[in-house]
Design a protein around this motif. Structure first.
Motif, PDB file in Angstrom:
ATOM      1  N   ALA A 172       9.107   6.547   7.301  1.00 28.46           N
ATOM      2  CA  ALA A 172       8.928   6.957   5.699  1.00 28.46           C
ATOM      3  C   ALA A 172       8.564   8.407   5.545  1.00 28.46           C
ATOM      4  CB  ALA A 172       7.986   6.112   4.998  1.00 28.46           C
ATOM      5  N   LEU A 173       7.766   8.877   6.556  1.00 26.54           N
ATOM      6  CA  LEU A 173       7.503  10.356   6.242  1.00 26.54           C
ATOM      7  C   LEU A 173       8.601  11.257   6.680  1.00 26.54           C
ATOM      8  CD1 LEU A 173       4.400  10.211   8.424  1.00 26.54           C
ATOM      9  CD2 LEU A 173       4.459  10.969   6.236  1.00 26.54           C
ATOM     10  N   VAL A 174       9.739  10.854   7.486  1.00 27.11           N
ATOM     11  CA  VAL A 174      10.832  11.496   7.668  1.00 27.11           C
ATOM     12  C   VAL A 174      11.485  11.783   6.293  1.00 27.11           C
ATOM     13  CG1 VAL A 174      13.110  11.728   8.829  1.00 27.11           C
ATOM     14  CG2 VAL A 174      10.994  11.034  10.072  1.00 27.11           C
ATOM     15  N   GLY A 175      11.777  10.776   5.601  1.00 29.01           N
ATOM     16  CA  GLY A 175      12.631  10.586   4.289  1.00 29.01           C
ATOM     17  C   GLY A 175      11.438  11.503   3.385  1.00 29.01           C
ATOM     18  N   LEU A 176      10.406  11.417   3.202  1.00 29.62           N
ATOM     19  CA  LEU A 176       9.465  11.925   2.262  1.00 29.62           C
ATOM     20  C   LEU A 176       9.337  13.353   2.230  1.00 29.62           C
ATOM     21  CD1 LEU A 176       6.610   9.449   2.086  1.00 29.62           C
ATOM     22  CD2 LEU A 176       8.246   9.655   0.081  1.00 29.62           C
ATOM     23  N   ASN A 177       9.458  13.812   3.619  1.00 28.81           N
ATOM     24  CA  ASN A 177       9.406  15.221   3.659  1.00 28.81           C
ATOM     25  C   ASN A 177      10.832  15.860   3.990  1.00 28.81           C
ATOM     26  OD1 ASN A 177       6.369  15.663   3.714  1.00 28.81           O
ATOM     27  ND2 ASN A 177       6.415  14.694   5.689  1.00 28.81           N
ATOM     28  N   GLY A 178      11.765  15.172   3.664  1.00 25.61           N
ATOM     29  CA  GLY A 178      13.153  15.732   3.836  1.00 25.61           C
ATOM     30  C   GLY A 178      13.266  16.389   5.138  1.00 25.61           C
ATOM     31  N   GLU A 179      13.027  15.461   6.176  1.00 24.22           N
ATOM     32  CA  GLU A 179      13.269  15.911   7.733  1.00 24.22           C
ATOM     33  C   GLU A 179      14.414  15.168   8.048  1.00 24.22           C
ATOM     34  OE1 GLU A 179       9.544  15.178   9.548  1.00 24.22           O
ATOM     35  OE2 GLU A 179       8.605  16.930   8.494  1.00 24.22           O
ATOM     36  N   LYS A 180      14.997  15.531   9.245  1.00 20.69           N
ATOM     37  CA  LYS A 180      16.029  14.677   9.675  1.00 20.69           C
ATOM     38  C   LYS A 180      15.748  14.039  11.154  1.00 20.69           C
ATOM     39  CE  LYS A 180      19.452  17.265   7.191  1.00 20.69           C
ATOM     40  NZ  LYS A 180      20.730  17.641   7.111  1.00 20.69           N
ATOM     41  N   VAL A 187       0.886  -1.257   0.094  1.00 17.73           N
ATOM     42  CA  VAL A 187      -0.068   0.142   0.078  1.00 17.73           C
ATOM     43  C   VAL A 187       0.866   1.242   0.109  1.00 17.73           C
ATOM     44  CG1 VAL A 187      -2.094  -1.184   1.018  1.00 17.73           C
ATOM     45  CG2 VAL A 187      -0.153  -0.018   2.556  1.00 17.73           C
ATOM     46  N   ALA A 188       2.198   1.229  -0.453  1.00 20.17           N
ATOM     47  CA  ALA A 188       3.112   2.125  -0.145  1.00 20.17           C
ATOM     48  C   ALA A 188       2.676   3.401  -0.900  1.00 20.17           C
ATOM     49  CB  ALA A 188       4.511   1.760  -0.765  1.00 20.17           C
ATOM     50  N   GLY A 189       1.848   3.532  -1.935  1.00 25.97           N
ATOM     51  CA  GLY A 189       1.415   4.603  -2.792  1.00 25.97           C
ATOM     52  C   GLY A 189       0.113   5.119  -2.201  1.00 25.97           C
ATOM     53  N   GLN A 190      -0.192   4.693  -0.926  1.00 23.32           N
ATOM     54  CA  GLN A 190      -1.628   5.417  -0.510  1.00 23.32           C
ATOM     55  C   GLN A 190      -1.335   6.618   0.540  1.00 23.32           C
ATOM     56  OE1 GLN A 190      -4.328   4.508  -1.857  1.00 23.32           O
ATOM     57  NE2 GLN A 190      -3.181   3.288  -3.170  1.00 23.32           N
ATOM     58  N   TRP A 191      -0.748   7.628   0.083  1.00 25.63           N
ATOM     59  CA  TRP A 191      -0.355   8.632   0.862  1.00 25.63           C
ATOM     60  C   TRP A 191      -1.345   9.684   0.849  1.00 25.63           C
ATOM     61  CZ3 TRP A 191       3.292   7.819   4.480  1.00 25.63           C
ATOM     62  CH2 TRP A 191       4.135   6.806   4.349  1.00 25.63           C
ATOM     63  N   ARG A 192      -1.310  10.482   1.971  1.00 26.89           N
ATOM     64  CA  ARG A 192      -2.306  11.685   2.067  1.00 26.89           C
ATOM     65  C   ARG A 192      -1.128  12.936   2.234  1.00 26.89           C
ATOM     66  NH1 ARG A 192      -7.539  12.236   3.864  1.00 26.89           N
ATOM     67  NH2 ARG A 192      -8.375  10.248   4.343  1.00 26.89           N
ATOM     68  N   VAL A 193      -1.584  13.566   1.122  1.00 28.44           N
ATOM     69  CA  VAL A 193      -0.832  15.028   0.641  1.00 28.44           C
ATOM     70  C   VAL A 193      -1.488  16.097   0.559  1.00 28.44           C
ATOM     71  CG1 VAL A 193       0.807  15.876  -1.128  1.00 28.44           C
ATOM     72  CG2 VAL A 193       0.537  13.240  -0.732  1.00 28.44           C
ATOM     73  N   THR A 194      -0.909  17.088   1.549  1.00 25.19           N
ATOM     74  CA  THR A 194      -1.425  18.626   1.587  1.00 25.19           C
ATOM     75  C   THR A 194      -1.353  19.178   0.117  1.00 25.19           C
ATOM     76  OG1 THR A 194       0.454  19.586   2.241  1.00 25.19           O
ATOM     77  CG2 THR A 194      -0.726  18.810   4.002  1.00 25.19           C
ATOM     78  N   PRO A 195      -2.182  20.303  -0.036  1.00 24.16           N
ATOM     79  CA  PRO A 195      -1.744  20.982  -1.384  1.00 24.16           C
ATOM     80  C   PRO A 195      -0.542  21.719  -1.374  1.00 24.16           C
ATOM     81  CG  PRO A 195      -4.028  21.536  -0.514  1.00 24.16           C
ATOM     82  CD  PRO A 195      -3.073  20.587   0.691  1.00 24.16           C
ATOM     83  N   SER A 196       0.179  21.757  -0.478  1.00 21.06           N
ATOM     84  CA  SER A 196       1.624  22.193  -0.684  1.00 21.06           C
ATOM     85  C   SER A 196       2.702  21.092  -0.808  1.00 21.06           C
ATOM     86  CB  SER A 196       2.090  22.993   0.822  1.00 21.06           C
ATOM     87  OG  SER A 196       1.962  22.072   1.593  1.00 21.06           O
ATOM     88  N   GLY A 197       2.165  19.788  -0.729  1.00 20.67           N
ATOM     89  CA  GLY A 197       3.218  18.809  -1.270  1.00 20.67           C
ATOM     90  C   GLY A 197       3.507  18.036  -0.047  1.00 20.67           C
ATOM     91  N   ARG A 198       3.257  18.458   1.224  1.00 17.79           N
ATOM     92  CA  ARG A 198       3.651  17.772   2.342  1.00 17.79           C
ATOM     93  C   ARG A 198       2.933  16.385   2.635  1.00 17.79           C
ATOM     94  NH1 ARG A 198       6.653  18.345   6.880  1.00 17.79           N
ATOM     95  NH2 ARG A 198       5.942  17.500   8.754  1.00 17.79           N
ATOM     96  N   VAL A 199       3.597  15.457   2.630  1.00 25.14           N
ATOM     97  CA  VAL A 199       2.987  13.923   3.109  1.00 25.14           C
ATOM     98  C   VAL A 199       2.613  13.935   4.466  1.00 25.14           C
ATOM     99  CG1 VAL A 199       3.564  11.425   2.730  1.00 25.14           C
ATOM    100  CG2 VAL A 199       4.521  13.272   1.102  1.00 25.14           C
ATOM    101  N   ILE A 200       1.246  13.782   4.723  1.00 21.59           N
ATOM    102  CA  ILE A 200       1.177  13.749   6.127  1.00 21.59           C
ATOM    103  C   ILE A 200       0.785  12.402   6.667  1.00 21.59           C
ATOM    104  CG2 ILE A 200       0.207  16.335   6.326  1.00 21.59           C
ATOM    105  CD1 ILE A 200      -2.648  14.860   6.116  1.00 21.59           C
ATOM    106  N   GLY A 201       0.930  11.267   5.934  1.00 21.83           N
ATOM    107  CA  GLY A 201       0.731   9.990   6.391  1.00 21.83           C
ATOM    108  C   GLY A 201      -0.146   9.116   5.392  1.00 21.83           C
ATOM    109  N   LEU A 202      -0.189   7.678   5.753  1.00 24.57           N
ATOM    110  CA  LEU A 202      -1.042   6.881   4.884  1.00 24.57           C
ATOM    111  C   LEU A 202      -2.542   7.344   5.050  1.00 24.57           C
ATOM    112  CD1 LEU A 202       0.827   3.726   5.768  1.00 24.57           C
ATOM    113  CD2 LEU A 202       0.937   4.679   3.624  1.00 24.57           C
ATOM    114  N   ASP A 203      -3.140   7.084   3.908  1.00 27.64           N
ATOM    115  CA  ASP A 203      -4.497   7.260   4.042  1.00 27.64           C
ATOM    116  C   ASP A 203      -5.334   5.786   4.367  1.00 27.64           C
ATOM    117  OD1 ASP A 203      -7.335   6.995   3.166  1.00 27.64           O
ATOM    118  OD2 ASP A 203      -7.321   8.258   1.410  1.00 27.64           O
ATOM    119  N   TYR A 204      -5.607   5.690   5.688  1.00 29.03           N
ATOM    120  CA  TYR A 204      -5.920   4.346   6.227  1.00 29.03           C
ATOM    121  C   TYR A 204      -6.870   3.687   5.612  1.00 29.03           C
ATOM    122  CZ  TYR A 204      -2.477   5.427  10.048  1.00 29.03           C
ATOM    123  OH  TYR A 204      -1.199   5.670  10.892  1.00 29.03           O
TER     124      TYR A 204
END
Length: 68
Positions: free
Chosen positions: A60-68, A14-31
């Motif tokens: 994955a969220l850390v990596g997808l959003n470029g966080e450390k 289900v790795a393609g089922q992300w919720r994304v904000t209009p600005s492109g930030r990934v906020i989590g899986l769409d449960y």
């Protein structure tokens, strides 16, 4: 790491089922979509495996959003 295999298999199914904000930030899986995807893939979810999937999701969220 055979104990992690069920959670990794579930996450990859289900790795393609992300919720994304209009600005492109990934906020989590769409449960809701995850649940449907797991059912379609024939993957049975237990509370223990679901907890592991959520840990993978957080990493994955850390990596997808470029966080450390």
């Amino acid at each position: 790491w055979p104990d992690a295999a069920p959670a990794l298999d579930a996450f990859l199914a289900v790795a393609g089922q992300w919720r994304v904000t209009p600005s492109g930030r990934v906020i989590g899986l769409d449960y809701t979509a995850v649940r449907a995807g797991l059912e379609l893939a024939g993957i049975e979810m237990t509370p223990e495996v679901w907890a592991d999937v959520q840990h993978i999701e957080q990493g994955a969220l850390v990596g997808l959003n470029g966080e450390k």
